[in-house]
Design an enzyme around this catalytic site. Structure first.
Site, PDB file in Angstrom:
ATOM      1  N   LEU A   1      20.776   5.806  65.863  1.00 37.46           N
ATOM      2  CA  LEU A   1      20.183   6.978  65.227  1.00 37.46           C
ATOM      3  C   LEU A   1      21.218   7.530  64.247  1.00 37.46           C
ATOM      4  CD1 LEU A   1      18.662   8.906  68.291  1.00 37.46           C
ATOM      5  CD2 LEU A   1      17.448   7.425  66.702  1.00 37.46           C
ATOM      6  N   ASP A   2      20.748   8.096  63.128  1.00 38.07           N
ATOM      7  CA  ASP A   2      21.667   8.756  62.203  1.00 38.07           C
ATOM      8  C   ASP A   2      22.404   9.882  62.928  1.00 38.07           C
ATOM      9  OD1 ASP A   2      20.502   7.164  60.260  1.00 38.07           O
ATOM     10  OD2 ASP A   2      19.214   8.764  59.487  1.00 38.07           O
ATOM     11  N   ALA A   3      23.619  10.198  62.445  1.00 42.81           N
ATOM     12  CA  ALA A   3      24.377  11.297  63.043  1.00 42.81           C
ATOM     13  C   ALA A   3      23.585  12.602  62.989  1.00 42.81           C
ATOM     14  CB  ALA A   3      25.720  11.465  62.333  1.00 42.81           C
TER      15      ALA A   3
ATOM     16  N   ARG B   1      13.041   8.765  56.664  1.00 38.04           N
ATOM     17  CA  ARG B   1      13.474   9.657  55.589  1.00 38.04           C
ATOM     18  C   ARG B   1      13.127   9.079  54.220  1.00 38.04           C
ATOM     19  NH1 ARG B   1      19.663  10.463  56.952  1.00 38.04           N
ATOM     20  NH2 ARG B   1      19.529  12.007  55.262  1.00 38.04           N
TER      21      ARG B   1
ATOM     22  N   THR C   1      20.322  12.898  63.132  1.00 36.46           N
ATOM     23  CA  THR C   1      19.037  12.787  63.834  1.00 36.46           C
ATOM     24  C   THR C   1      19.279  12.878  65.330  1.00 36.46           C
ATOM     25  OG1 THR C   1      18.105  11.382  62.094  1.00 36.46           O
ATOM     26  CG2 THR C   1      17.036  11.290  64.242  1.00 36.46           C
TER      27      THR C   1
END
Length: 304
Positions: free
Chosen positions: A134-136, A234, A138
Protein backbone atom coordinates in the site's frame (compact mmCIF):
# COMPACT_ATOMS: atom_id res chain seq x y z
CA UNK A 1 26.27 -3.73 -26.34
CA UNK A 2 22.78 -4.47 -27.67
CA UNK A 3 20.73 -3.51 -30.73
CA UNK A 4 17.75 -1.17 -30.41
CA UNK A 5 14.57 -3.31 -30.72
CA UNK A 6 12.06 -2.36 -33.43
CA UNK A 7 9.48 -1.52 -30.77
CA UNK A 8 11.63 1.33 -29.42
CA UNK A 9 12.25 2.97 -32.82
CA UNK A 10 11.71 6.73 -32.58
CA UNK A 11 11.42 6.81 -28.78
CA UNK A 12 13.45 9.22 -26.67
CA UNK A 13 16.57 7.71 -25.13
CA UNK A 14 15.33 8.18 -21.55
CA UNK A 15 11.89 6.65 -22.21
CA UNK A 16 13.18 3.82 -24.39
CA UNK A 17 16.00 2.73 -22.10
CA UNK A 18 13.77 2.98 -19.04
CA UNK A 19 11.40 0.53 -20.73
CA UNK A 20 14.20 -1.71 -22.02
CA UNK A 21 16.28 -1.90 -18.85
CA UNK A 22 13.63 -1.46 -16.15
CA UNK A 23 15.26 1.70 -14.81
CA UNK A 24 13.57 5.00 -13.99
CA UNK A 25 13.77 7.76 -16.57
CA UNK A 26 15.61 9.89 -14.02
CA UNK A 27 18.37 7.29 -13.69
CA UNK A 28 18.65 6.95 -17.48
CA UNK A 29 18.81 10.76 -17.86
CA UNK A 30 21.63 10.89 -15.29
CA UNK A 31 23.51 8.13 -17.13
CA UNK A 32 23.12 9.99 -20.43
CA UNK A 33 24.26 13.28 -18.89
CA UNK A 34 27.43 11.63 -17.60
CA UNK A 35 28.24 10.07 -20.98
CA UNK A 36 27.37 6.50 -19.97
CA UNK A 37 24.93 5.96 -22.86
CA UNK A 38 26.44 5.44 -26.31
CA UNK A 39 24.41 5.05 -29.51
CA UNK A 40 26.45 3.70 -32.42
CA UNK A 41 29.57 4.61 -30.46
CA UNK A 42 28.61 8.24 -29.82
CA UNK A 43 27.29 9.76 -26.57
CA UNK A 44 23.49 10.05 -26.61
CA UNK A 45 21.48 12.72 -24.82
CA UNK A 46 18.31 11.86 -22.93
CA UNK A 47 16.09 13.50 -25.58
CA UNK A 48 17.84 11.94 -28.58
CA UNK A 49 15.77 9.48 -30.57
CA UNK A 50 16.47 5.74 -30.78
CA UNK A 51 16.75 4.12 -34.19
CA UNK A 52 15.85 0.45 -34.66
CA UNK A 53 18.97 -1.64 -35.16
CA UNK A 54 21.28 0.98 -33.74
CA UNK A 55 23.88 -0.31 -31.26
CA UNK A 56 23.44 0.74 -27.64
CA UNK A 57 26.18 0.63 -25.06
CA UNK A 58 25.17 1.50 -21.50
CA UNK A 59 27.44 1.53 -18.46
CA UNK A 60 25.14 0.74 -15.56
CA UNK A 61 25.68 2.09 -12.05
CA UNK A 62 26.79 -0.21 -9.26
CA UNK A 63 23.78 -1.84 -7.58
CA UNK A 64 22.68 -0.02 -4.47
CA UNK A 65 23.47 -1.62 -1.14
CA UNK A 66 20.49 -3.34 0.50
CA UNK A 67 18.40 -1.04 2.67
CA UNK A 68 18.53 -2.14 6.29
CA UNK A 69 15.33 -3.04 8.14
CA UNK A 70 15.21 -1.08 11.40
CA UNK A 71 13.10 -2.72 14.09
CA UNK A 72 11.11 0.09 15.66
CA UNK A 73 7.58 0.26 17.07
CA UNK A 74 5.04 1.86 14.73
CA UNK A 75 2.27 3.89 16.35
CA UNK A 76 -1.15 2.90 15.06
CA UNK A 77 -0.03 -0.36 13.40
CA UNK A 78 -2.65 -2.85 14.57
CA UNK A 79 -2.54 -6.62 14.11
CA UNK A 80 -5.95 -7.87 12.97
CA UNK A 81 -4.99 -11.54 12.73
CA UNK A 82 -1.94 -13.69 13.28
CA UNK A 83 -1.21 -17.40 12.95
CA UNK A 84 1.74 -19.59 11.98
CA UNK A 85 1.54 -18.58 8.32
CA UNK A 86 0.32 -15.00 8.04
CA UNK A 87 -0.05 -11.72 9.89
CA UNK A 88 -2.80 -9.32 8.80
CA UNK A 89 -2.29 -5.70 9.79
CA UNK A 90 -4.19 -2.42 9.70
CA UNK A 91 -1.64 0.04 8.27
CA UNK A 92 -1.78 3.65 9.45
CA UNK A 93 -1.04 6.70 7.29
CA UNK A 94 2.57 7.79 6.86
CA UNK A 95 3.96 4.27 7.06
CA UNK A 96 5.70 2.56 4.14
CA UNK A 97 5.42 -1.20 3.78
CA UNK A 98 9.18 -1.78 3.65
CA UNK A 99 12.41 0.28 3.61
CA UNK A 100 13.52 1.86 0.35
CA UNK A 101 16.20 4.37 -0.70
CA UNK A 102 15.21 7.86 0.42
CA UNK A 103 12.51 6.72 2.87
CA UNK A 104 13.35 7.62 6.46
CA UNK A 105 9.95 7.06 8.07
CA UNK A 106 8.45 4.01 9.80
CA UNK A 107 7.71 0.76 7.97
CA UNK A 108 5.36 -2.18 8.42
CA UNK A 109 8.26 -4.63 8.23
CA UNK A 110 10.18 -2.69 10.91
CA UNK A 111 7.09 -2.48 13.13
CA UNK A 112 6.50 -6.23 12.93
CA UNK A 113 10.15 -6.88 13.75
CA UNK A 114 9.88 -4.61 16.80
CA UNK A 115 6.83 -6.59 17.90
CA UNK A 116 8.92 -9.76 17.82
CA UNK A 117 7.16 -11.34 14.85
CA UNK A 118 9.17 -13.64 12.63
CA UNK A 119 8.22 -13.27 8.98
CA UNK A 120 9.17 -15.16 5.84
CA UNK A 121 12.77 -14.80 4.66
CA UNK A 122 11.68 -14.99 1.01
CA UNK A 123 12.08 -11.86 -1.10
CA UNK A 124 14.72 -9.13 -1.05
CA UNK A 125 16.28 -8.52 2.36
CA UNK A 126 14.40 -5.26 3.03
CA UNK A 127 11.00 -6.63 2.03
CA UNK A 128 11.03 -10.21 3.20
CA UNK A 129 7.52 -11.61 3.60
CA UNK A 130 5.94 -8.75 1.62
CA UNK A 131 3.47 -10.08 -0.96
CA UNK A 132 1.69 -6.78 -1.79
CA UNK A 133 1.96 -3.12 -0.89
CA UNK A 134 0.00 0.00 0.00
CA UNK A 135 1.21 3.56 -0.60
CA UNK A 136 2.60 5.29 2.50
CA UNK A 137 -0.36 7.71 2.27
CA UNK A 138 -2.96 4.94 1.95
CA UNK A 139 -4.36 3.26 5.04
CA UNK A 140 -5.98 -0.11 5.56
CA UNK A 141 -5.68 -3.85 5.60
CA UNK A 142 -2.76 -5.84 4.23
CA UNK A 143 -1.21 -9.28 4.73
CA UNK A 144 2.41 -10.28 5.31
CA UNK A 145 3.66 -13.86 5.00
CA UNK A 146 5.25 -15.46 8.06
CA UNK A 147 6.12 -18.87 6.57
CA UNK A 148 7.96 -19.63 3.34
CA UNK A 149 4.98 -21.70 2.18
CA UNK A 150 2.60 -18.80 2.78
CA UNK A 151 4.90 -16.45 0.84
CA UNK A 152 4.90 -18.60 -2.29
CA UNK A 153 1.15 -19.33 -2.11
CA UNK A 154 0.16 -15.69 -1.56
CA UNK A 155 2.57 -14.39 -4.22
CA UNK A 156 0.93 -16.74 -6.70
CA UNK A 157 -2.57 -15.74 -5.56
CA UNK A 158 -1.85 -12.04 -6.14
CA UNK A 159 -0.28 -12.80 -9.51
CA UNK A 160 -3.24 -14.95 -10.59
CA UNK A 161 -5.71 -12.33 -9.28
CA UNK A 162 -7.58 -14.68 -6.95
CA UNK A 163 -7.28 -12.22 -4.05
CA UNK A 164 -10.28 -9.99 -3.32
CA UNK A 165 -9.02 -6.42 -2.84
CA UNK A 166 -11.71 -3.96 -1.79
CA UNK A 167 -11.05 -0.24 -1.35
CA UNK A 168 -13.17 2.77 -0.46
CA UNK A 169 -12.30 6.06 -2.12
CA UNK A 170 -13.78 9.53 -1.83
CA UNK A 171 -13.53 11.07 -5.27
CA UNK A 172 -14.31 14.57 -6.48
CA UNK A 173 -17.54 15.12 -8.36
CA UNK A 174 -19.96 12.40 -9.48
CA UNK A 175 -18.69 9.58 -11.72
CA UNK A 176 -20.99 8.82 -14.64
CA UNK A 177 -21.99 6.03 -14.87
CA UNK A 178 -22.26 5.44 -11.14
CA UNK A 179 -21.15 1.85 -11.61
CA UNK A 180 -18.57 0.71 -14.12
CA UNK A 181 -15.11 -0.53 -15.02
CA UNK A 182 -12.02 1.50 -15.86
CA UNK A 183 -9.82 -0.49 -18.22
CA UNK A 184 -6.80 1.67 -19.08
CA UNK A 185 -3.07 0.80 -19.21
CA UNK A 186 -0.76 2.40 -16.64
CA UNK A 187 2.94 3.22 -16.80
CA UNK A 188 5.29 5.85 -15.43
CA UNK A 189 4.29 9.40 -16.27
CA UNK A 190 6.07 10.52 -19.45
CA UNK A 191 7.31 13.75 -17.83
CA UNK A 192 7.22 13.24 -14.04
CA UNK A 193 9.09 10.15 -12.86
CA UNK A 194 7.48 10.16 -9.38
CA UNK A 195 3.98 9.80 -10.87
CA UNK A 196 2.13 7.25 -12.95
CA UNK A 197 -0.36 7.83 -15.73
CA UNK A 198 -2.66 6.19 -18.25
CA UNK A 199 -0.22 5.56 -21.10
CA UNK A 200 -0.72 3.76 -24.40
CA UNK A 201 1.36 0.61 -24.26
CA UNK A 202 1.43 0.60 -20.46
CA UNK A 203 0.65 -2.40 -18.26
CA UNK A 204 -2.97 -3.63 -18.42
CA UNK A 205 -4.90 -2.19 -15.46
CA UNK A 206 -8.54 -2.82 -14.53
CA UNK A 207 -10.57 -1.10 -11.78
CA UNK A 208 -14.24 -1.86 -10.98
CA UNK A 209 -16.20 0.75 -9.03
CA UNK A 210 -19.64 1.61 -7.69
CA UNK A 211 -20.77 4.88 -6.09
CA UNK A 212 -22.29 4.12 -2.68
CA UNK A 213 -22.95 7.65 -1.39
CA UNK A 214 -23.10 11.00 -3.18
CA UNK A 215 -22.43 14.42 -1.67
CA UNK A 216 -22.50 17.92 -3.17
CA UNK A 217 -18.87 17.96 -4.23
CA UNK A 218 -17.77 14.34 -3.96
CA UNK A 219 -18.78 10.68 -4.09
CA UNK A 220 -17.90 7.73 -1.88
CA UNK A 221 -16.93 4.86 -4.15
CA UNK A 222 -16.58 1.14 -3.49
CA UNK A 223 -13.64 -0.08 -5.57
CA UNK A 224 -12.50 -3.58 -6.48
CA UNK A 225 -9.12 -4.02 -8.07
CA UNK A 226 -8.65 -6.68 -10.71
CA UNK A 227 -4.98 -5.73 -11.17
CA UNK A 228 -2.65 -4.11 -8.67
CA UNK A 229 -0.54 -1.44 -10.35
CA UNK A 230 1.25 1.25 -8.38
CA UNK A 231 -1.15 4.16 -7.68
CA UNK A 232 -3.82 2.37 -9.81
CA UNK A 233 -6.94 3.77 -8.15
CA UNK A 234 -5.46 7.26 -7.91
CA UNK A 235 -4.38 7.25 -11.57
CA UNK A 236 -7.61 5.79 -12.95
CA UNK A 237 -9.93 8.21 -11.15
CA UNK A 238 -7.68 11.14 -11.99
CA UNK A 239 -7.86 10.11 -15.65
CA UNK A 240 -11.68 10.18 -15.34
CA UNK A 241 -11.38 13.74 -13.95
CA UNK A 242 -12.57 12.51 -10.55
CA UNK A 243 -9.34 12.42 -8.51
CA UNK A 244 -9.36 11.11 -4.95
CA UNK A 245 -10.19 13.99 -2.62
CA UNK A 246 -6.97 15.30 -1.07
CA UNK A 247 -4.73 13.72 -3.72
CA UNK A 248 -2.89 16.87 -4.82
CA UNK A 249 -0.31 14.80 -6.74
CA UNK A 250 -3.04 13.68 -9.12
CA UNK A 251 -4.98 16.91 -9.53
CA UNK A 252 -7.28 17.14 -6.50
CA UNK A 253 -8.66 20.52 -5.40
CA UNK A 254 -6.51 21.87 -2.51
CA UNK A 255 -9.37 24.06 -1.29
CA UNK A 256 -11.67 21.06 -0.79
CA UNK A 257 -8.83 19.13 0.88
CA UNK A 258 -8.28 21.95 3.41
CA UNK A 259 -12.01 22.25 4.05
CA UNK A 260 -12.18 18.54 4.93
CA UNK A 261 -8.96 18.59 6.96
CA UNK A 262 -7.16 16.19 4.63
CA UNK A 263 -3.39 16.16 4.14
CA UNK A 264 -3.40 13.02 1.95
CA UNK A 265 -5.62 11.17 -0.50
CA UNK A 266 -8.94 9.82 0.80
CA UNK A 267 -8.26 6.18 -0.03
CA UNK A 268 -8.61 3.19 2.26
CA UNK A 269 -7.94 -0.53 1.78
CA UNK A 270 -11.23 -1.65 3.32
CA UNK A 271 -11.30 -5.43 2.80
CA UNK A 272 -8.88 -8.19 1.87
CA UNK A 273 -9.96 -11.76 1.15
CA UNK A 274 -7.94 -14.77 0.04
CA UNK A 275 -7.61 -18.54 0.35
CA UNK A 276 -5.60 -19.21 3.52
CA UNK A 277 -2.23 -20.66 2.50
CA UNK A 278 -2.39 -23.36 5.20
CA UNK A 279 -5.61 -25.11 4.20
CA UNK A 280 -7.26 -23.15 1.37
CA UNK A 281 -10.23 -21.93 3.44
CA UNK A 282 -11.48 -18.48 2.43
CA UNK A 283 -10.64 -15.73 4.94
CA UNK A 284 -11.59 -12.08 4.77
CA UNK A 285 -10.51 -9.11 6.88
CA UNK A 286 -11.91 -5.59 7.24
CA UNK A 287 -10.34 -2.30 8.32
CA UNK A 288 -12.37 0.57 9.80
CA UNK A 289 -11.84 4.14 8.59
CA UNK A 290 -9.10 6.05 10.44
CA UNK A 291 -10.00 9.33 12.14
CA UNK A 292 -9.02 11.73 9.32
CA UNK A 293 -11.09 9.91 6.69
CA UNK A 294 -14.08 9.45 8.98
CA UNK A 295 -13.98 13.16 9.91
CA UNK A 296 -14.01 14.20 6.24
CA UNK A 297 -17.13 12.10 5.64
CA UNK A 298 -18.82 13.61 8.70
CA UNK A 299 -18.27 17.11 7.32
CA UNK A 300 -19.72 16.17 3.92
CA UNK A 301 -22.72 14.42 5.46
CA UNK A 302 -23.47 17.41 7.67
CA UNK A 303 -23.71 19.57 4.54
CA UNK A 304 -25.98 17.21 2.62
Amino acid sequence: MLPVPDGLDGMRVDAGLAKLLGLSRTVVAELAASGEVLLDGKPAGKSDRLVAGGLLEVTLPEPAAPVEVVAEPVEGLHILHEDDDIVVVDKPVGVAVHPSPGWTGPTVVGGLAAAGLRISTSGAAERQGVVHRLDAGTTGVMVVAKSEHAYSVLKRAFKERTVKKGYHALVQGHPDPTRGTIDAPIDRHPRHDYKFAVVAGGRPSVTHYEVTEAFRAASLVDVRLETGRTHQIRVHFSAMRHPCVGDLTYGADPVLARKLGLSRQWLHARTLGFAHPADGRWVEFTSEYPADLASALDILRAES
